[in-house]
Design a protein around this motif. Sequence first.
Motif, PDB file in Angstrom:
ATOM      1  N   PRO A 186     -72.543 -29.470  85.698  1.00  0.00           N
ATOM      2  CA  PRO A 186     -73.922 -29.845  85.590  1.00  0.00           C
ATOM      3  C   PRO A 186     -74.995 -28.842  85.352  1.00  0.00           C
ATOM      4  N   ILE A 187     -76.066 -29.279  84.590  1.00  0.00           N
ATOM      5  CA  ILE A 187     -77.053 -28.303  84.164  1.00  0.00           C
ATOM      6  C   ILE A 187     -78.023 -28.463  85.400  1.00  0.00           C
ATOM      7  N   ALA A 188     -78.503 -27.277  85.904  1.00  0.00           N
ATOM      8  CA  ALA A 188     -79.625 -27.258  87.200  1.00  0.00           C
ATOM      9  C   ALA A 188     -81.004 -27.884  86.869  1.00  0.00           C
ATOM     10  N   GLY A 189     -81.475 -28.284  87.430  1.00  0.00           N
ATOM     11  CA  GLY A 189     -82.821 -28.633  87.510  1.00  0.00           C
ATOM     12  C   GLY A 189     -83.516 -28.385  88.711  1.00  0.00           C
ATOM     13  N   GLN A 190     -84.989 -28.939  88.508  1.00  0.00           N
ATOM     14  CA  GLN A 190     -85.765 -29.207  89.844  1.00  0.00           C
ATOM     15  C   GLN A 190     -86.690 -30.442  89.591  1.00  0.00           C
ATOM     16  N   ALA A 191     -86.899 -31.036  90.872  1.00  0.00           N
ATOM     17  CA  ALA A 191     -88.030 -32.194  90.850  1.00  0.00           C
ATOM     18  C   ALA A 191     -89.134 -31.829  90.820  1.00  0.00           C
ATOM     19  N   SER A 192     -89.473 -31.233  89.666  1.00  0.00           N
ATOM     20  CA  SER A 192     -90.976 -30.738  89.676  1.00  0.00           C
ATOM     21  C   SER A 192     -91.542 -31.063  88.228  1.00  0.00           C
ATOM     22  N   ALA A 193     -92.788 -31.252  88.228  1.00  0.00           N
ATOM     23  CA  ALA A 193     -93.544 -31.704  86.884  1.00  0.00           C
ATOM     24  C   ALA A 193     -93.593 -30.447  85.963  1.00  0.00           C
ATOM     25  N   SER A 194     -93.486 -29.345  86.587  1.00  0.00           N
ATOM     26  CA  SER A 194     -93.420 -28.141  85.897  1.00  0.00           C
ATOM     27  C   SER A 194     -92.145 -27.767  85.184  1.00  0.00           C
ATOM     28  N   ALA A 195     -91.205 -28.552  85.616  1.00  0.00           N
ATOM     29  CA  ALA A 195     -89.778 -28.223  85.216  1.00  0.00           C
ATOM     30  C   ALA A 195     -89.830 -28.412  83.697  1.00  0.00           C
ATOM     31  N   THR A 196     -88.837 -27.508  82.978  1.00  0.00           N
ATOM     32  CA  THR A 196     -88.689 -27.630  81.544  1.00  0.00           C
ATOM     33  C   THR A 196     -88.470 -29.136  80.955  1.00  0.00           C
ATOM     34  N   PRO A 197     -88.969 -29.734  80.110  1.00  0.00           N
ATOM     35  CA  PRO A 197     -88.592 -30.819  79.472  1.00  0.00           C
ATOM     36  C   PRO A 197     -87.056 -30.681  78.744  1.00  0.00           C
ATOM     37  N   GLU A 198     -86.550 -29.725  78.682  1.00  0.00           N
ATOM     38  CA  GLU A 198     -85.160 -29.367  78.067  1.00  0.00           C
ATOM     39  C   GLU A 198     -84.065 -29.904  79.127  1.00  0.00           C
ATOM     40  N   VAL A 199     -84.789 -29.949  80.530  1.00  0.00           N
ATOM     41  CA  VAL A 199     -83.718 -30.480  81.391  1.00  0.00           C
ATOM     42  C   VAL A 199     -83.973 -32.062  81.687  1.00  0.00           C
ATOM     43  N   PHE A 200     -82.861 -32.821  81.637  1.00  0.00           N
ATOM     44  CA  PHE A 200     -83.103 -34.220  82.200  1.00  0.00           C
ATOM     45  C   PHE A 200     -83.545 -34.523  83.529  1.00  0.00           C
ATOM     46  N   GLU A 201     -84.919 -35.003  83.831  1.00  0.00           N
ATOM     47  CA  GLU A 201     -85.253 -35.448  85.106  1.00  0.00           C
ATOM     48  C   GLU A 201     -85.526 -36.688  85.198  1.00  0.00           C
ATOM     49  N   ASP A 202     -85.277 -37.612  86.141  1.00  0.00           N
ATOM     50  CA  ASP A 202     -85.656 -38.715  86.547  1.00  0.00           C
ATOM     51  C   ASP A 202     -86.407 -38.846  87.670  1.00  0.00           C
ATOM     52  N   ILE A 203     -86.901 -37.986  88.308  1.00  0.00           N
ATOM     53  CA  ILE A 203     -87.719 -37.754  89.566  1.00  0.00           C
ATOM     54  C   ILE A 203     -88.506 -36.459  89.420  1.00  0.00           C
ATOM     55  N   VAL A 233     -75.412 -23.380  71.453  1.00  0.00           N
ATOM     56  CA  VAL A 233     -74.475 -22.925  70.507  1.00  0.00           C
ATOM     57  C   VAL A 233     -73.408 -23.841  70.881  1.00  0.00           C
ATOM     58  N   ALA A 234     -73.015 -24.658  69.925  1.00  0.00           N
ATOM     59  CA  ALA A 234     -71.896 -25.717  69.986  1.00  0.00           C
ATOM     60  C   ALA A 234     -71.821 -26.399  68.709  1.00  0.00           C
ATOM     61  N   SER A 235     -70.565 -26.896  68.554  1.00  0.00           N
ATOM     62  CA  SER A 235     -70.520 -27.881  67.200  1.00  0.00           C
ATOM     63  C   SER A 235     -71.300 -29.164  67.494  1.00  0.00           C
ATOM     64  N   ALA A 236     -71.935 -29.568  66.228  1.00  0.00           N
ATOM     65  CA  ALA A 236     -72.704 -30.977  66.438  1.00  0.00           C
ATOM     66  C   ALA A 236     -71.974 -31.927  66.981  1.00  0.00           C
ATOM     67  N   GLY A 237     -72.354 -32.922  67.693  1.00  0.00           N
ATOM     68  CA  GLY A 237     -71.635 -33.855  68.420  1.00  0.00           C
ATOM     69  C   GLY A 237     -70.707 -33.418  69.696  1.00  0.00           C
ATOM     70  N   ALA A 238     -70.845 -32.132  70.281  1.00  0.00           N
ATOM     71  CA  ALA A 238     -70.043 -31.700  71.258  1.00  0.00           C
ATOM     72  C   ALA A 238     -70.909 -32.097  72.319  1.00  0.00           C
ATOM     73  N   VAL A 239     -70.393 -32.586  73.652  1.00  0.00           N
ATOM     74  CA  VAL A 239     -70.904 -32.939  74.912  1.00  0.00           C
ATOM     75  C   VAL A 239     -71.028 -31.335  75.410  1.00  0.00           C
ATOM     76  N   VAL A 240     -72.182 -30.740  75.572  1.00  0.00           N
ATOM     77  CA  VAL A 240     -72.345 -29.465  76.350  1.00  0.00           C
ATOM     78  C   VAL A 240     -72.979 -29.653  77.751  1.00  0.00           C
ATOM     79  N   GLY A 241     -73.278 -30.561  78.149  1.00  0.00           N
ATOM     80  CA  GLY A 241     -73.481 -30.637  79.480  1.00  0.00           C
ATOM     81  C   GLY A 241     -73.763 -31.985  80.096  1.00  0.00           C
ATOM     82  N   ARG A 242     -74.142 -32.001  81.507  1.00  0.00           N
ATOM     83  CA  ARG A 242     -74.378 -33.199  82.135  1.00  0.00           C
ATOM     84  C   ARG A 242     -75.455 -33.038  83.187  1.00  0.00           C
ATOM     85  N   ARG A 243     -76.234 -34.084  83.617  1.00  0.00           N
ATOM     86  CA  ARG A 243     -77.373 -33.841  84.821  1.00  0.00           C
ATOM     87  C   ARG A 243     -77.487 -35.410  85.317  1.00  0.00           C
ATOM     88  N   HIS A 244     -77.188 -35.475  86.527  1.00  0.00           N
ATOM     89  CA  HIS A 244     -76.967 -36.817  87.077  1.00  0.00           C
ATOM     90  C   HIS A 244     -76.077 -37.727  86.238  1.00  0.00           C
TER      91      HIS A 244
END
Length: 581
Positions: free
Chosen positions: A290-307, A231-242
């Motif tokens: 920052p948006i929380a995530g976890q280094a797990s293959a089962s983590a939601t694809p909605e969260v940016f993960e590089d490990i 829920v945000a205006s298109a083009g708005a920066v709404v989060g960061r991760r790493h």
Amino acid sequence: MGLRILLLCSTDNGLCRRARLVLQRSGNTVRTATVADSDDIGKVVARTDFDLIICPYLTARIPDWVTRRWWPKVVVIHPGPVGDRGPSSLDWAITDQEPVWGVIAVTATDVMDAGPLWATRTFALPQGRRKSDIYSSIISDAAVQCIVEVADKAADPTYRPTDQADAHRPIAHARTRPRMRQSDRAFDWRDDSELIRRRILAADGSPGVRSHIADRSVYLYDAHPGRRDVVASAGAVVGRRHHALEIACGDGKSIWIGHLRVDLGDRWSCKAPAVSVLGRAGVPARSLSPIAGQASASATPEVFEDIAYRSIDEQVGELTFRAYNGAMSTDLCRRLARAIRAVSLRDSRVLVVRGETGKTFSNGLHLGAIECADDPANAAWQNIVALNEVCKELLLCPKLTLVAVTGSCGAGGAVMTQAGDVVVAIGRAVLDVHYATMGLRGSELHSFTLPRRVGAATAHRLLTECEPVDTTRALDIGLVDHVGPDIEFDLWLNELAHEYALPELWEKTIRRKHQHLAHDLGHRPLEVYECRELAEMAANLFDDSLGFAAKRRAFMQKGSPRPSTGQGVLDMEDLMNSRRH
């Protein structure tokens, strides 16, 4: 007796290196010439006679006298099927979601891609992948097959290539397409998130897509799916991760942007991690929560993960990391080292450490992040120290570590693999085990790990002669232990990992690991090797003893757009030579 073959290329990229290695292995004498324009081509060709000239990747126009002199044996590789023509073939195919695509080898003529046909391959075009990843895997595979076929046919004096008008057209709607411009790539952040991501994929890694973030003009790269309920205006920066930023789109979803170029006013930045490069432009992206995530293959694809880690079963665990274009930032290295340390406490016998299949495995230091830093020398130092930590965690891990080279690699990324107990590689990979061309001596414990595997003399040649190594050669000299198929590599890797988990082979490998470490480090601690390497790297980085700063800057600014002029939007493609034969 083999042919005398000249490879003409605008950049000695992965395809050109693969082509050279496979042609040489077939007994041909191969020379590669990197050329900037038609004059360069004329000078190179005038000096020596060749039996065959192949152009795997060429943007400059070939002079007419060259094509006449060697007709029809000046052959261009085009990343499109029979009937397709133009300099943006793959860009259009990805944008249009073509299900099937192709590669052709044609005689160079004054009409781009219209010459007689030597060889062709078709293949399913995967959806949702970056252009550069497709090019370096599927396109490169097909191109190498075509190049081998061309060389075989050129050895037959009776062979004549086929007029394209008479050739079978497996993709009936293939046609001449214009050079794709930024106006063709353009989108509005109010558009559908998948459309936006596809536009970025089709321009990644070059030239990127022109847009705006936080009122800054940028070129976008490295896009990934985001959340579905933003829920945000298109083009708005709404989060960061790493290093990645999350941007809201018009359909209530978001996408992650990992890398950018940003307009700094007097110049464009190099391509670098999104959070840091926007910071250079005065945008405090790090102030975002920052948006929380976890280094797990089962983590939601909605969260940016590089490990990501997944436990395949009680025998095998798999740790996968994603390095954009093979560049491993300081942050990525630190997190990867921590991840290896954490998963080493799990119960599995074998730990597979790997990249993503079909993508560049690792090229070591993140030159873009270094170039974009306030203090590049110190940033490079932190980066090499962090990469060394990854190597130490691999080397001293209590588990049997199996490092899987899932794509081509170079410099620190190639040397990093040698810290594993078992090293395997996908067949198409090319390994550039050297740093010298970038003005570095290198570290990654190479003075300890590389001679143990290939011997001191071979290690010295790899580091000083700067020649690429294909997987056949890498297997011969002990750089890798096994080579897997390009097709179904993941299945092969899984089976191999479970073989090493079997008691007899596991015990043999672990026993050898402990014996070697105890013997080799018994009289000289690992820190001694690292300190010696880092002493040389300190001279490279802080004293610039081998020209690292200039070489890094030249490398990172290739293809960069020009500074803003205040006279309208610049089209990056207008600033680059179109591909002409």
